[in-house]
Design an enzyme around this catalytic site. Structure first.
Site, PDB file in Angstrom:
ATOM      1  N   THR A 199     -41.907 -45.024  51.035  1.00 19.16           N
ATOM      2  CA  THR A 199     -40.700 -44.867  50.338  1.00 19.16           C
ATOM      3  C   THR A 199     -40.018 -43.567  50.503  1.00 19.16           C
ATOM      4  O   THR A 199     -38.923 -43.488  49.875  1.00 19.16           O
ATOM      5  CB  THR A 199     -41.227 -44.847  48.643  1.00 19.16           C
ATOM      6  OG1 THR A 199     -42.026 -43.870  48.523  1.00 19.16           O
ATOM      7  CG2 THR A 199     -41.909 -46.345  48.400  1.00 19.16           C
ATOM      8  N   ASP A 252     -45.878 -53.652  42.245  1.00 22.49           N
ATOM      9  CA  ASP A 252     -44.749 -54.438  41.733  1.00 22.49           C
ATOM     10  C   ASP A 252     -45.461 -55.748  41.134  1.00 22.49           C
ATOM     11  O   ASP A 252     -44.493 -56.589  41.160  1.00 22.49           O
ATOM     12  CB  ASP A 252     -43.869 -54.778  42.860  1.00 22.49           C
ATOM     13  CG  ASP A 252     -43.210 -53.622  43.593  1.00 22.49           C
ATOM     14  OD1 ASP A 252     -43.370 -52.529  42.732  1.00 22.49           O
ATOM     15  OD2 ASP A 252     -42.820 -53.452  44.841  1.00 22.49           O
ATOM     16  N   GLU A 253     -46.629 -55.743  40.252  1.00 21.54           N
ATOM     17  CA  GLU A 253     -46.941 -56.778  39.780  1.00 21.54           C
ATOM     18  C   GLU A 253     -46.282 -57.063  38.462  1.00 21.54           C
ATOM     19  O   GLU A 253     -46.390 -58.219  37.886  1.00 21.54           O
ATOM     20  CB  GLU A 253     -48.517 -56.534  39.537  1.00 21.54           C
ATOM     21  CG  GLU A 253     -49.553 -56.384  40.805  1.00 21.54           C
ATOM     22  CD  GLU A 253     -49.423 -55.263  41.423  1.00 21.54           C
ATOM     23  OE1 GLU A 253     -48.745 -54.129  40.880  1.00 21.54           O
ATOM     24  OE2 GLU A 253     -50.309 -54.865  42.078  1.00 21.54           O
ATOM     25  N   GLY A 290     -35.094 -50.851  47.223  1.00 20.86           N
ATOM     26  CA  GLY A 290     -34.124 -52.151  47.377  1.00 20.86           C
ATOM     27  C   GLY A 290     -34.749 -52.822  48.498  1.00 20.86           C
ATOM     28  O   GLY A 290     -33.998 -54.009  48.960  1.00 20.86           O
ATOM     29  N   GLY A 349     -41.686 -47.804  40.845  1.00 20.92           N
ATOM     30  CA  GLY A 349     -40.353 -48.191  40.161  1.00 20.92           C
ATOM     31  C   GLY A 349     -40.789 -49.451  39.330  1.00 20.92           C
ATOM     32  O   GLY A 349     -41.611 -50.220  39.685  1.00 20.92           O
ATOM     33  N   HIS A 350     -41.089 -49.076  37.975  1.00 15.38           N
ATOM     34  CA  HIS A 350     -41.305 -49.974  36.966  1.00 15.38           C
ATOM     35  C   HIS A 350     -40.326 -50.426  36.167  1.00 15.38           C
ATOM     36  O   HIS A 350     -39.503 -49.739  35.699  1.00 15.38           O
ATOM     37  CB  HIS A 350     -42.424 -49.129  35.986  1.00 15.38           C
ATOM     38  CG  HIS A 350     -43.665 -48.861  36.839  1.00 15.38           C
ATOM     39  ND1 HIS A 350     -44.790 -48.258  36.338  1.00 15.38           N
ATOM     40  CD2 HIS A 350     -44.141 -49.032  38.371  1.00 15.38           C
ATOM     41  CE1 HIS A 350     -45.882 -48.157  37.337  1.00 15.38           C
ATOM     42  NE2 HIS A 350     -45.376 -48.539  38.420  1.00 15.38           N
ATOM     43  N   GLN A 382     -48.411 -48.259  41.830  1.00 15.12           N
ATOM     44  CA  GLN A 382     -48.879 -49.109  42.968  1.00 15.12           C
ATOM     45  C   GLN A 382     -50.012 -50.099  42.494  1.00 15.12           C
ATOM     46  O   GLN A 382     -49.801 -50.679  41.517  1.00 15.12           O
ATOM     47  CB  GLN A 382     -49.424 -48.107  44.061  1.00 15.12           C
ATOM     48  CG  GLN A 382     -48.332 -47.099  44.728  1.00 15.12           C
ATOM     49  CD  GLN A 382     -48.066 -46.036  43.765  1.00 15.12           C
ATOM     50  OE1 GLN A 382     -48.829 -45.186  43.384  1.00 15.12           O
ATOM     51  NE2 GLN A 382     -46.587 -45.685  43.618  1.00 15.12           N
ATOM     52  N   LYS A 413     -46.321 -54.007  36.001  1.00 15.91           N
ATOM     53  CA  LYS A 413     -46.897 -53.057  35.272  1.00 15.91           C
ATOM     54  C   LYS A 413     -45.894 -52.639  34.114  1.00 15.91           C
ATOM     55  O   LYS A 413     -46.510 -52.547  32.970  1.00 15.91           O
ATOM     56  CB  LYS A 413     -47.509 -52.085  36.048  1.00 15.91           C
ATOM     57  CG  LYS A 413     -48.552 -52.462  36.922  1.00 15.91           C
ATOM     58  CD  LYS A 413     -48.974 -51.528  38.006  1.00 15.91           C
ATOM     59  CE  LYS A 413     -48.001 -50.780  39.039  1.00 15.91           C
ATOM     60  NZ  LYS A 413     -47.602 -52.002  40.195  1.00 15.91           N
ATOM     61  N   GLY A 414     -44.530 -52.150  34.333  1.00 11.37           N
ATOM     62  CA  GLY A 414     -43.598 -51.622  33.694  1.00 11.37           C
ATOM     63  C   GLY A 414     -43.577 -52.551  32.571  1.00 11.37           C
ATOM     64  O   GLY A 414     -43.599 -52.187  31.358  1.00 11.37           O
ATOM     65  N   ASN A 436     -42.838 -42.920  44.008  1.00  9.23           N
ATOM     66  CA  ASN A 436     -42.657 -44.265  44.829  1.00  9.23           C
ATOM     67  C   ASN A 436     -42.825 -45.292  43.773  1.00  9.23           C
ATOM     68  O   ASN A 436     -42.504 -46.459  44.354  1.00  9.23           O
ATOM     69  CB  ASN A 436     -43.881 -43.955  45.777  1.00  9.23           C
ATOM     70  CG  ASN A 436     -45.151 -43.593  45.182  1.00  9.23           C
ATOM     71  OD1 ASN A 436     -45.216 -43.199  43.999  1.00  9.23           O
ATOM     72  ND2 ASN A 436     -46.544 -43.760  45.818  1.00  9.23           N
ATOM     73  N   LYS A 496     -45.010 -64.126  36.334  1.00  9.63           N
ATOM     74  CA  LYS A 496     -44.164 -64.593  37.199  1.00  9.63           C
ATOM     75  C   LYS A 496     -44.482 -65.858  37.897  1.00  9.63           C
ATOM     76  O   LYS A 496     -44.090 -66.713  38.856  1.00  9.63           O
ATOM     77  CB  LYS A 496     -43.839 -63.797  38.555  1.00  9.63           C
ATOM     78  CG  LYS A 496     -43.125 -62.392  38.274  1.00  9.63           C
ATOM     79  CD  LYS A 496     -42.681 -61.581  39.375  1.00  9.63           C
ATOM     80  CE  LYS A 496     -41.419 -61.628  39.574  1.00  9.63           C
ATOM     81  NZ  LYS A 496     -41.007 -60.599  40.580  1.00  9.63           N
TER      82      LYS A 496
END
Ligand code: GDP
Ligand code: IMO
Ligand code: MG
Length: 420
Positions: free
Chosen positions: A129, A13-14, A299, A40-41, A221, A16-17, A38, A328
């Site tokens: 997940t 969750d860095e 979520g 989520g981008h 991941q 990447k997307g 698993n 971020k």
């Protein structure tokens, strides 16, 4: 030509997307090489938000080819839902999304096995997940799995045989399940896969390189969730590191070019497992609130903490990172000072080496830097960076020995600063 690889350096969750979408115009082909739904981008542009799970994040650039590589595990049911969702919003992918015949299929019984295994672990559960990732990779290495290419001949027969095996395995667990509910949409999902170009991706990608096409590989991941190098057993079941890109695409190591390592200016983790710099106080809550740190796939609230340089140095080493991307920074705007862990204290001794295990009682040793205390979300060039942010960036560059080439100050495509 070479393949550039973009990888998460933390626990996923860095961002990447977002960055793959930003970099896509520079490339001809975007690939995924491991993991599955698993992931989520999240991508944001033109006031629209998209979350991708199975599909590479290059799909919003119409002229690009996106490839799901052999190292990915693909769930026909969630894949169809994702495709339907994108088609409803005007993105048709049947021509430009190619899928490796060697990618393994996640079956309904893999998801049940995942849930049964987690339930049996009680308090020591991984926090999976529950997308069936572990059991599918187990079948792959156990030489039982079904691959995308298997849908081309006698799929129903092969599925029935593997399902029977899984149902016998499930008898081991004291776990109730409704198989019919899990199987809803499976055959439609298989039918949907047949609409796409199913390829021998190792041949196609190597041919692309010979023809002078550029390729960007999108990791899922993060390094600290890698099956070999992550915080085992609280990891995922694939090699998320750079070497995994070679295996997951059939690309030789000497064909890897730039390795982009992406990290948040702080740290998050979702699911169980050790997290040395985790905060349980108001600072952690503020990061979660300002960073909207809730899982893109499940979520769940993400656990938040300060940046961990011991872990980050380890990730840079394992991946051979050539360029860093910091995400971020805007989330830290409210903090007077910002902490960075530069060592761990274990049993009275200080170490800068990421250890075999992260034992309870491990204490991070912190350095404290001044916060920037201003809104970064409207900043569009490096010249506008506050002095404290420049200081934070140079501190990290010096410690990590790699330049930070991209700084992200918000979720939107436009909120991205490329440093010269
Ligand atoms: P991925 O799994 O690495 O693609 O990351 P996720 O999409 O799961 O999580 C990253 C979250 O942070 C998403 O909600 C993004 O929209 C958001 N995001 C990305 N970059 C930034 C940034 O620089 N600032 C802020 N505030 N949010 C960002
Ligand atoms: P992206 O690509 C964050 C975590 C889960 C759990 C562990 C094992 O969006 O960064 P699994 O479902 O693989 O069996 O779960 O790994 N996990 C992730 N955490 N981001 C992800 O992907 C993740 N994929 C898996 O929370 O702790
Ligand atoms: Mg994510």
């Amino acid at each position: 030509m070479k393949v550039d690889v973009l990888l998460g350096l933390q626990w996923g969750d860095e961002g990447k997307g977002k960055v793959v979408d930003v970099l896509t115009p520079k490339y001809d082909v975007i690939t995924r090489f491991q993991g599955g739904p698993n992931a989520g981008h999240t991508l944001e542009f033109d006031n629209e938000k998209y979350v991708l799970h199975n599909i590479p994040s290059g799909v919003f650039h119409a002229d690009k080819i996106n490839v799901i590589g052999n190292g990915v595990v693909l769930d026909p049911i969630t894949f169809k839902k994702e495709i339907d969702g994108l088609e409803a919003r005007g993105t048709n992918l049947t021509k430009n999304l190619h899928i490796s015949k060697k990618a393994h299929l996640i079956l309904p019984t893999h998801r049940i096995l995942d849930a049964a295994s987690e339930a049996s672990k009680g308090a020591s559960k991984i926090g999976s997940t529950l997308k069936g990732i572990g059991p599918t990779y187990m079948d792959k290495t156990g030489r039982n799995g079904l691959r995308v290419g298997d849908i081309l001949h006698n799929f129903e027969e092969k599925y029935a045989a593997l399902k029977a095996k899984h149902l016998r395995l499930l008898e081991m667990y004291d776990f109730e399940y409704d198989l019919d509910a899990f199987e809803v949409g499976l055959m439609e999902g298989i039918e949907n896969l047949r609409r796409f170009t199913l390829i021998d991706s190792e041949h196609e990608l190597n041919r692309n390189l010979k023809e002078g096409k550029s390729i960007l590989a999108e990791g899922a991941q993060g390094t600290l969730l890698d099956i070999d190098f992550g915080s085992y057993p609280f990891v995922t079941s694939s090699n998320t590191v750079c070497a995994g890109a070679c295996i997951g695409m059939g690309i030789a190591p000497n064909k890897i070019g730039e390795v982009y390592g992406i990290f948040k200016a702080y740290c998050t983790r979702v699911g169980s497992g050790p997290f040395p710099t985790e905060l349980f106080d108001a600072d952690g809550d503020l990061m979660r609130k300002n960073g909207n740190e809730f899982g893109s796939t499940t979520g769940r609230p993400r656990r938040c903490g300060w940046l961990d340089l011991v872990a980050l140095k380890y990730s840079v080493m394992i991946n051979g990172v050539t360029q860093l991307i910091m995400m971020k920074g805007d989330v830290l705007s409210d903090f007077d000072t910002i902490k960075i862990a530069t060592a761990y204290k274990m049993a009275g001794e200080e170490t800068e080496d990421f250890p075999f295990e992260l034992p309870e009682g491990l204490e991070p040793v912190y350095t404290e830097l001044p916060g920037w205390k201003c809104d970064l979300t409207k900043v569009r060039s490096e010249d506008e960076f506050p002095e404290e942010l420049n200081f934070y960036i140079s501190f990290l560059e010096r410690e990590l020995g790699v330049p930070i080439k991209i700084v992200s100050v918000g979720p939107d495509r436009e909120q991205t600063i490329i440093r010269e």
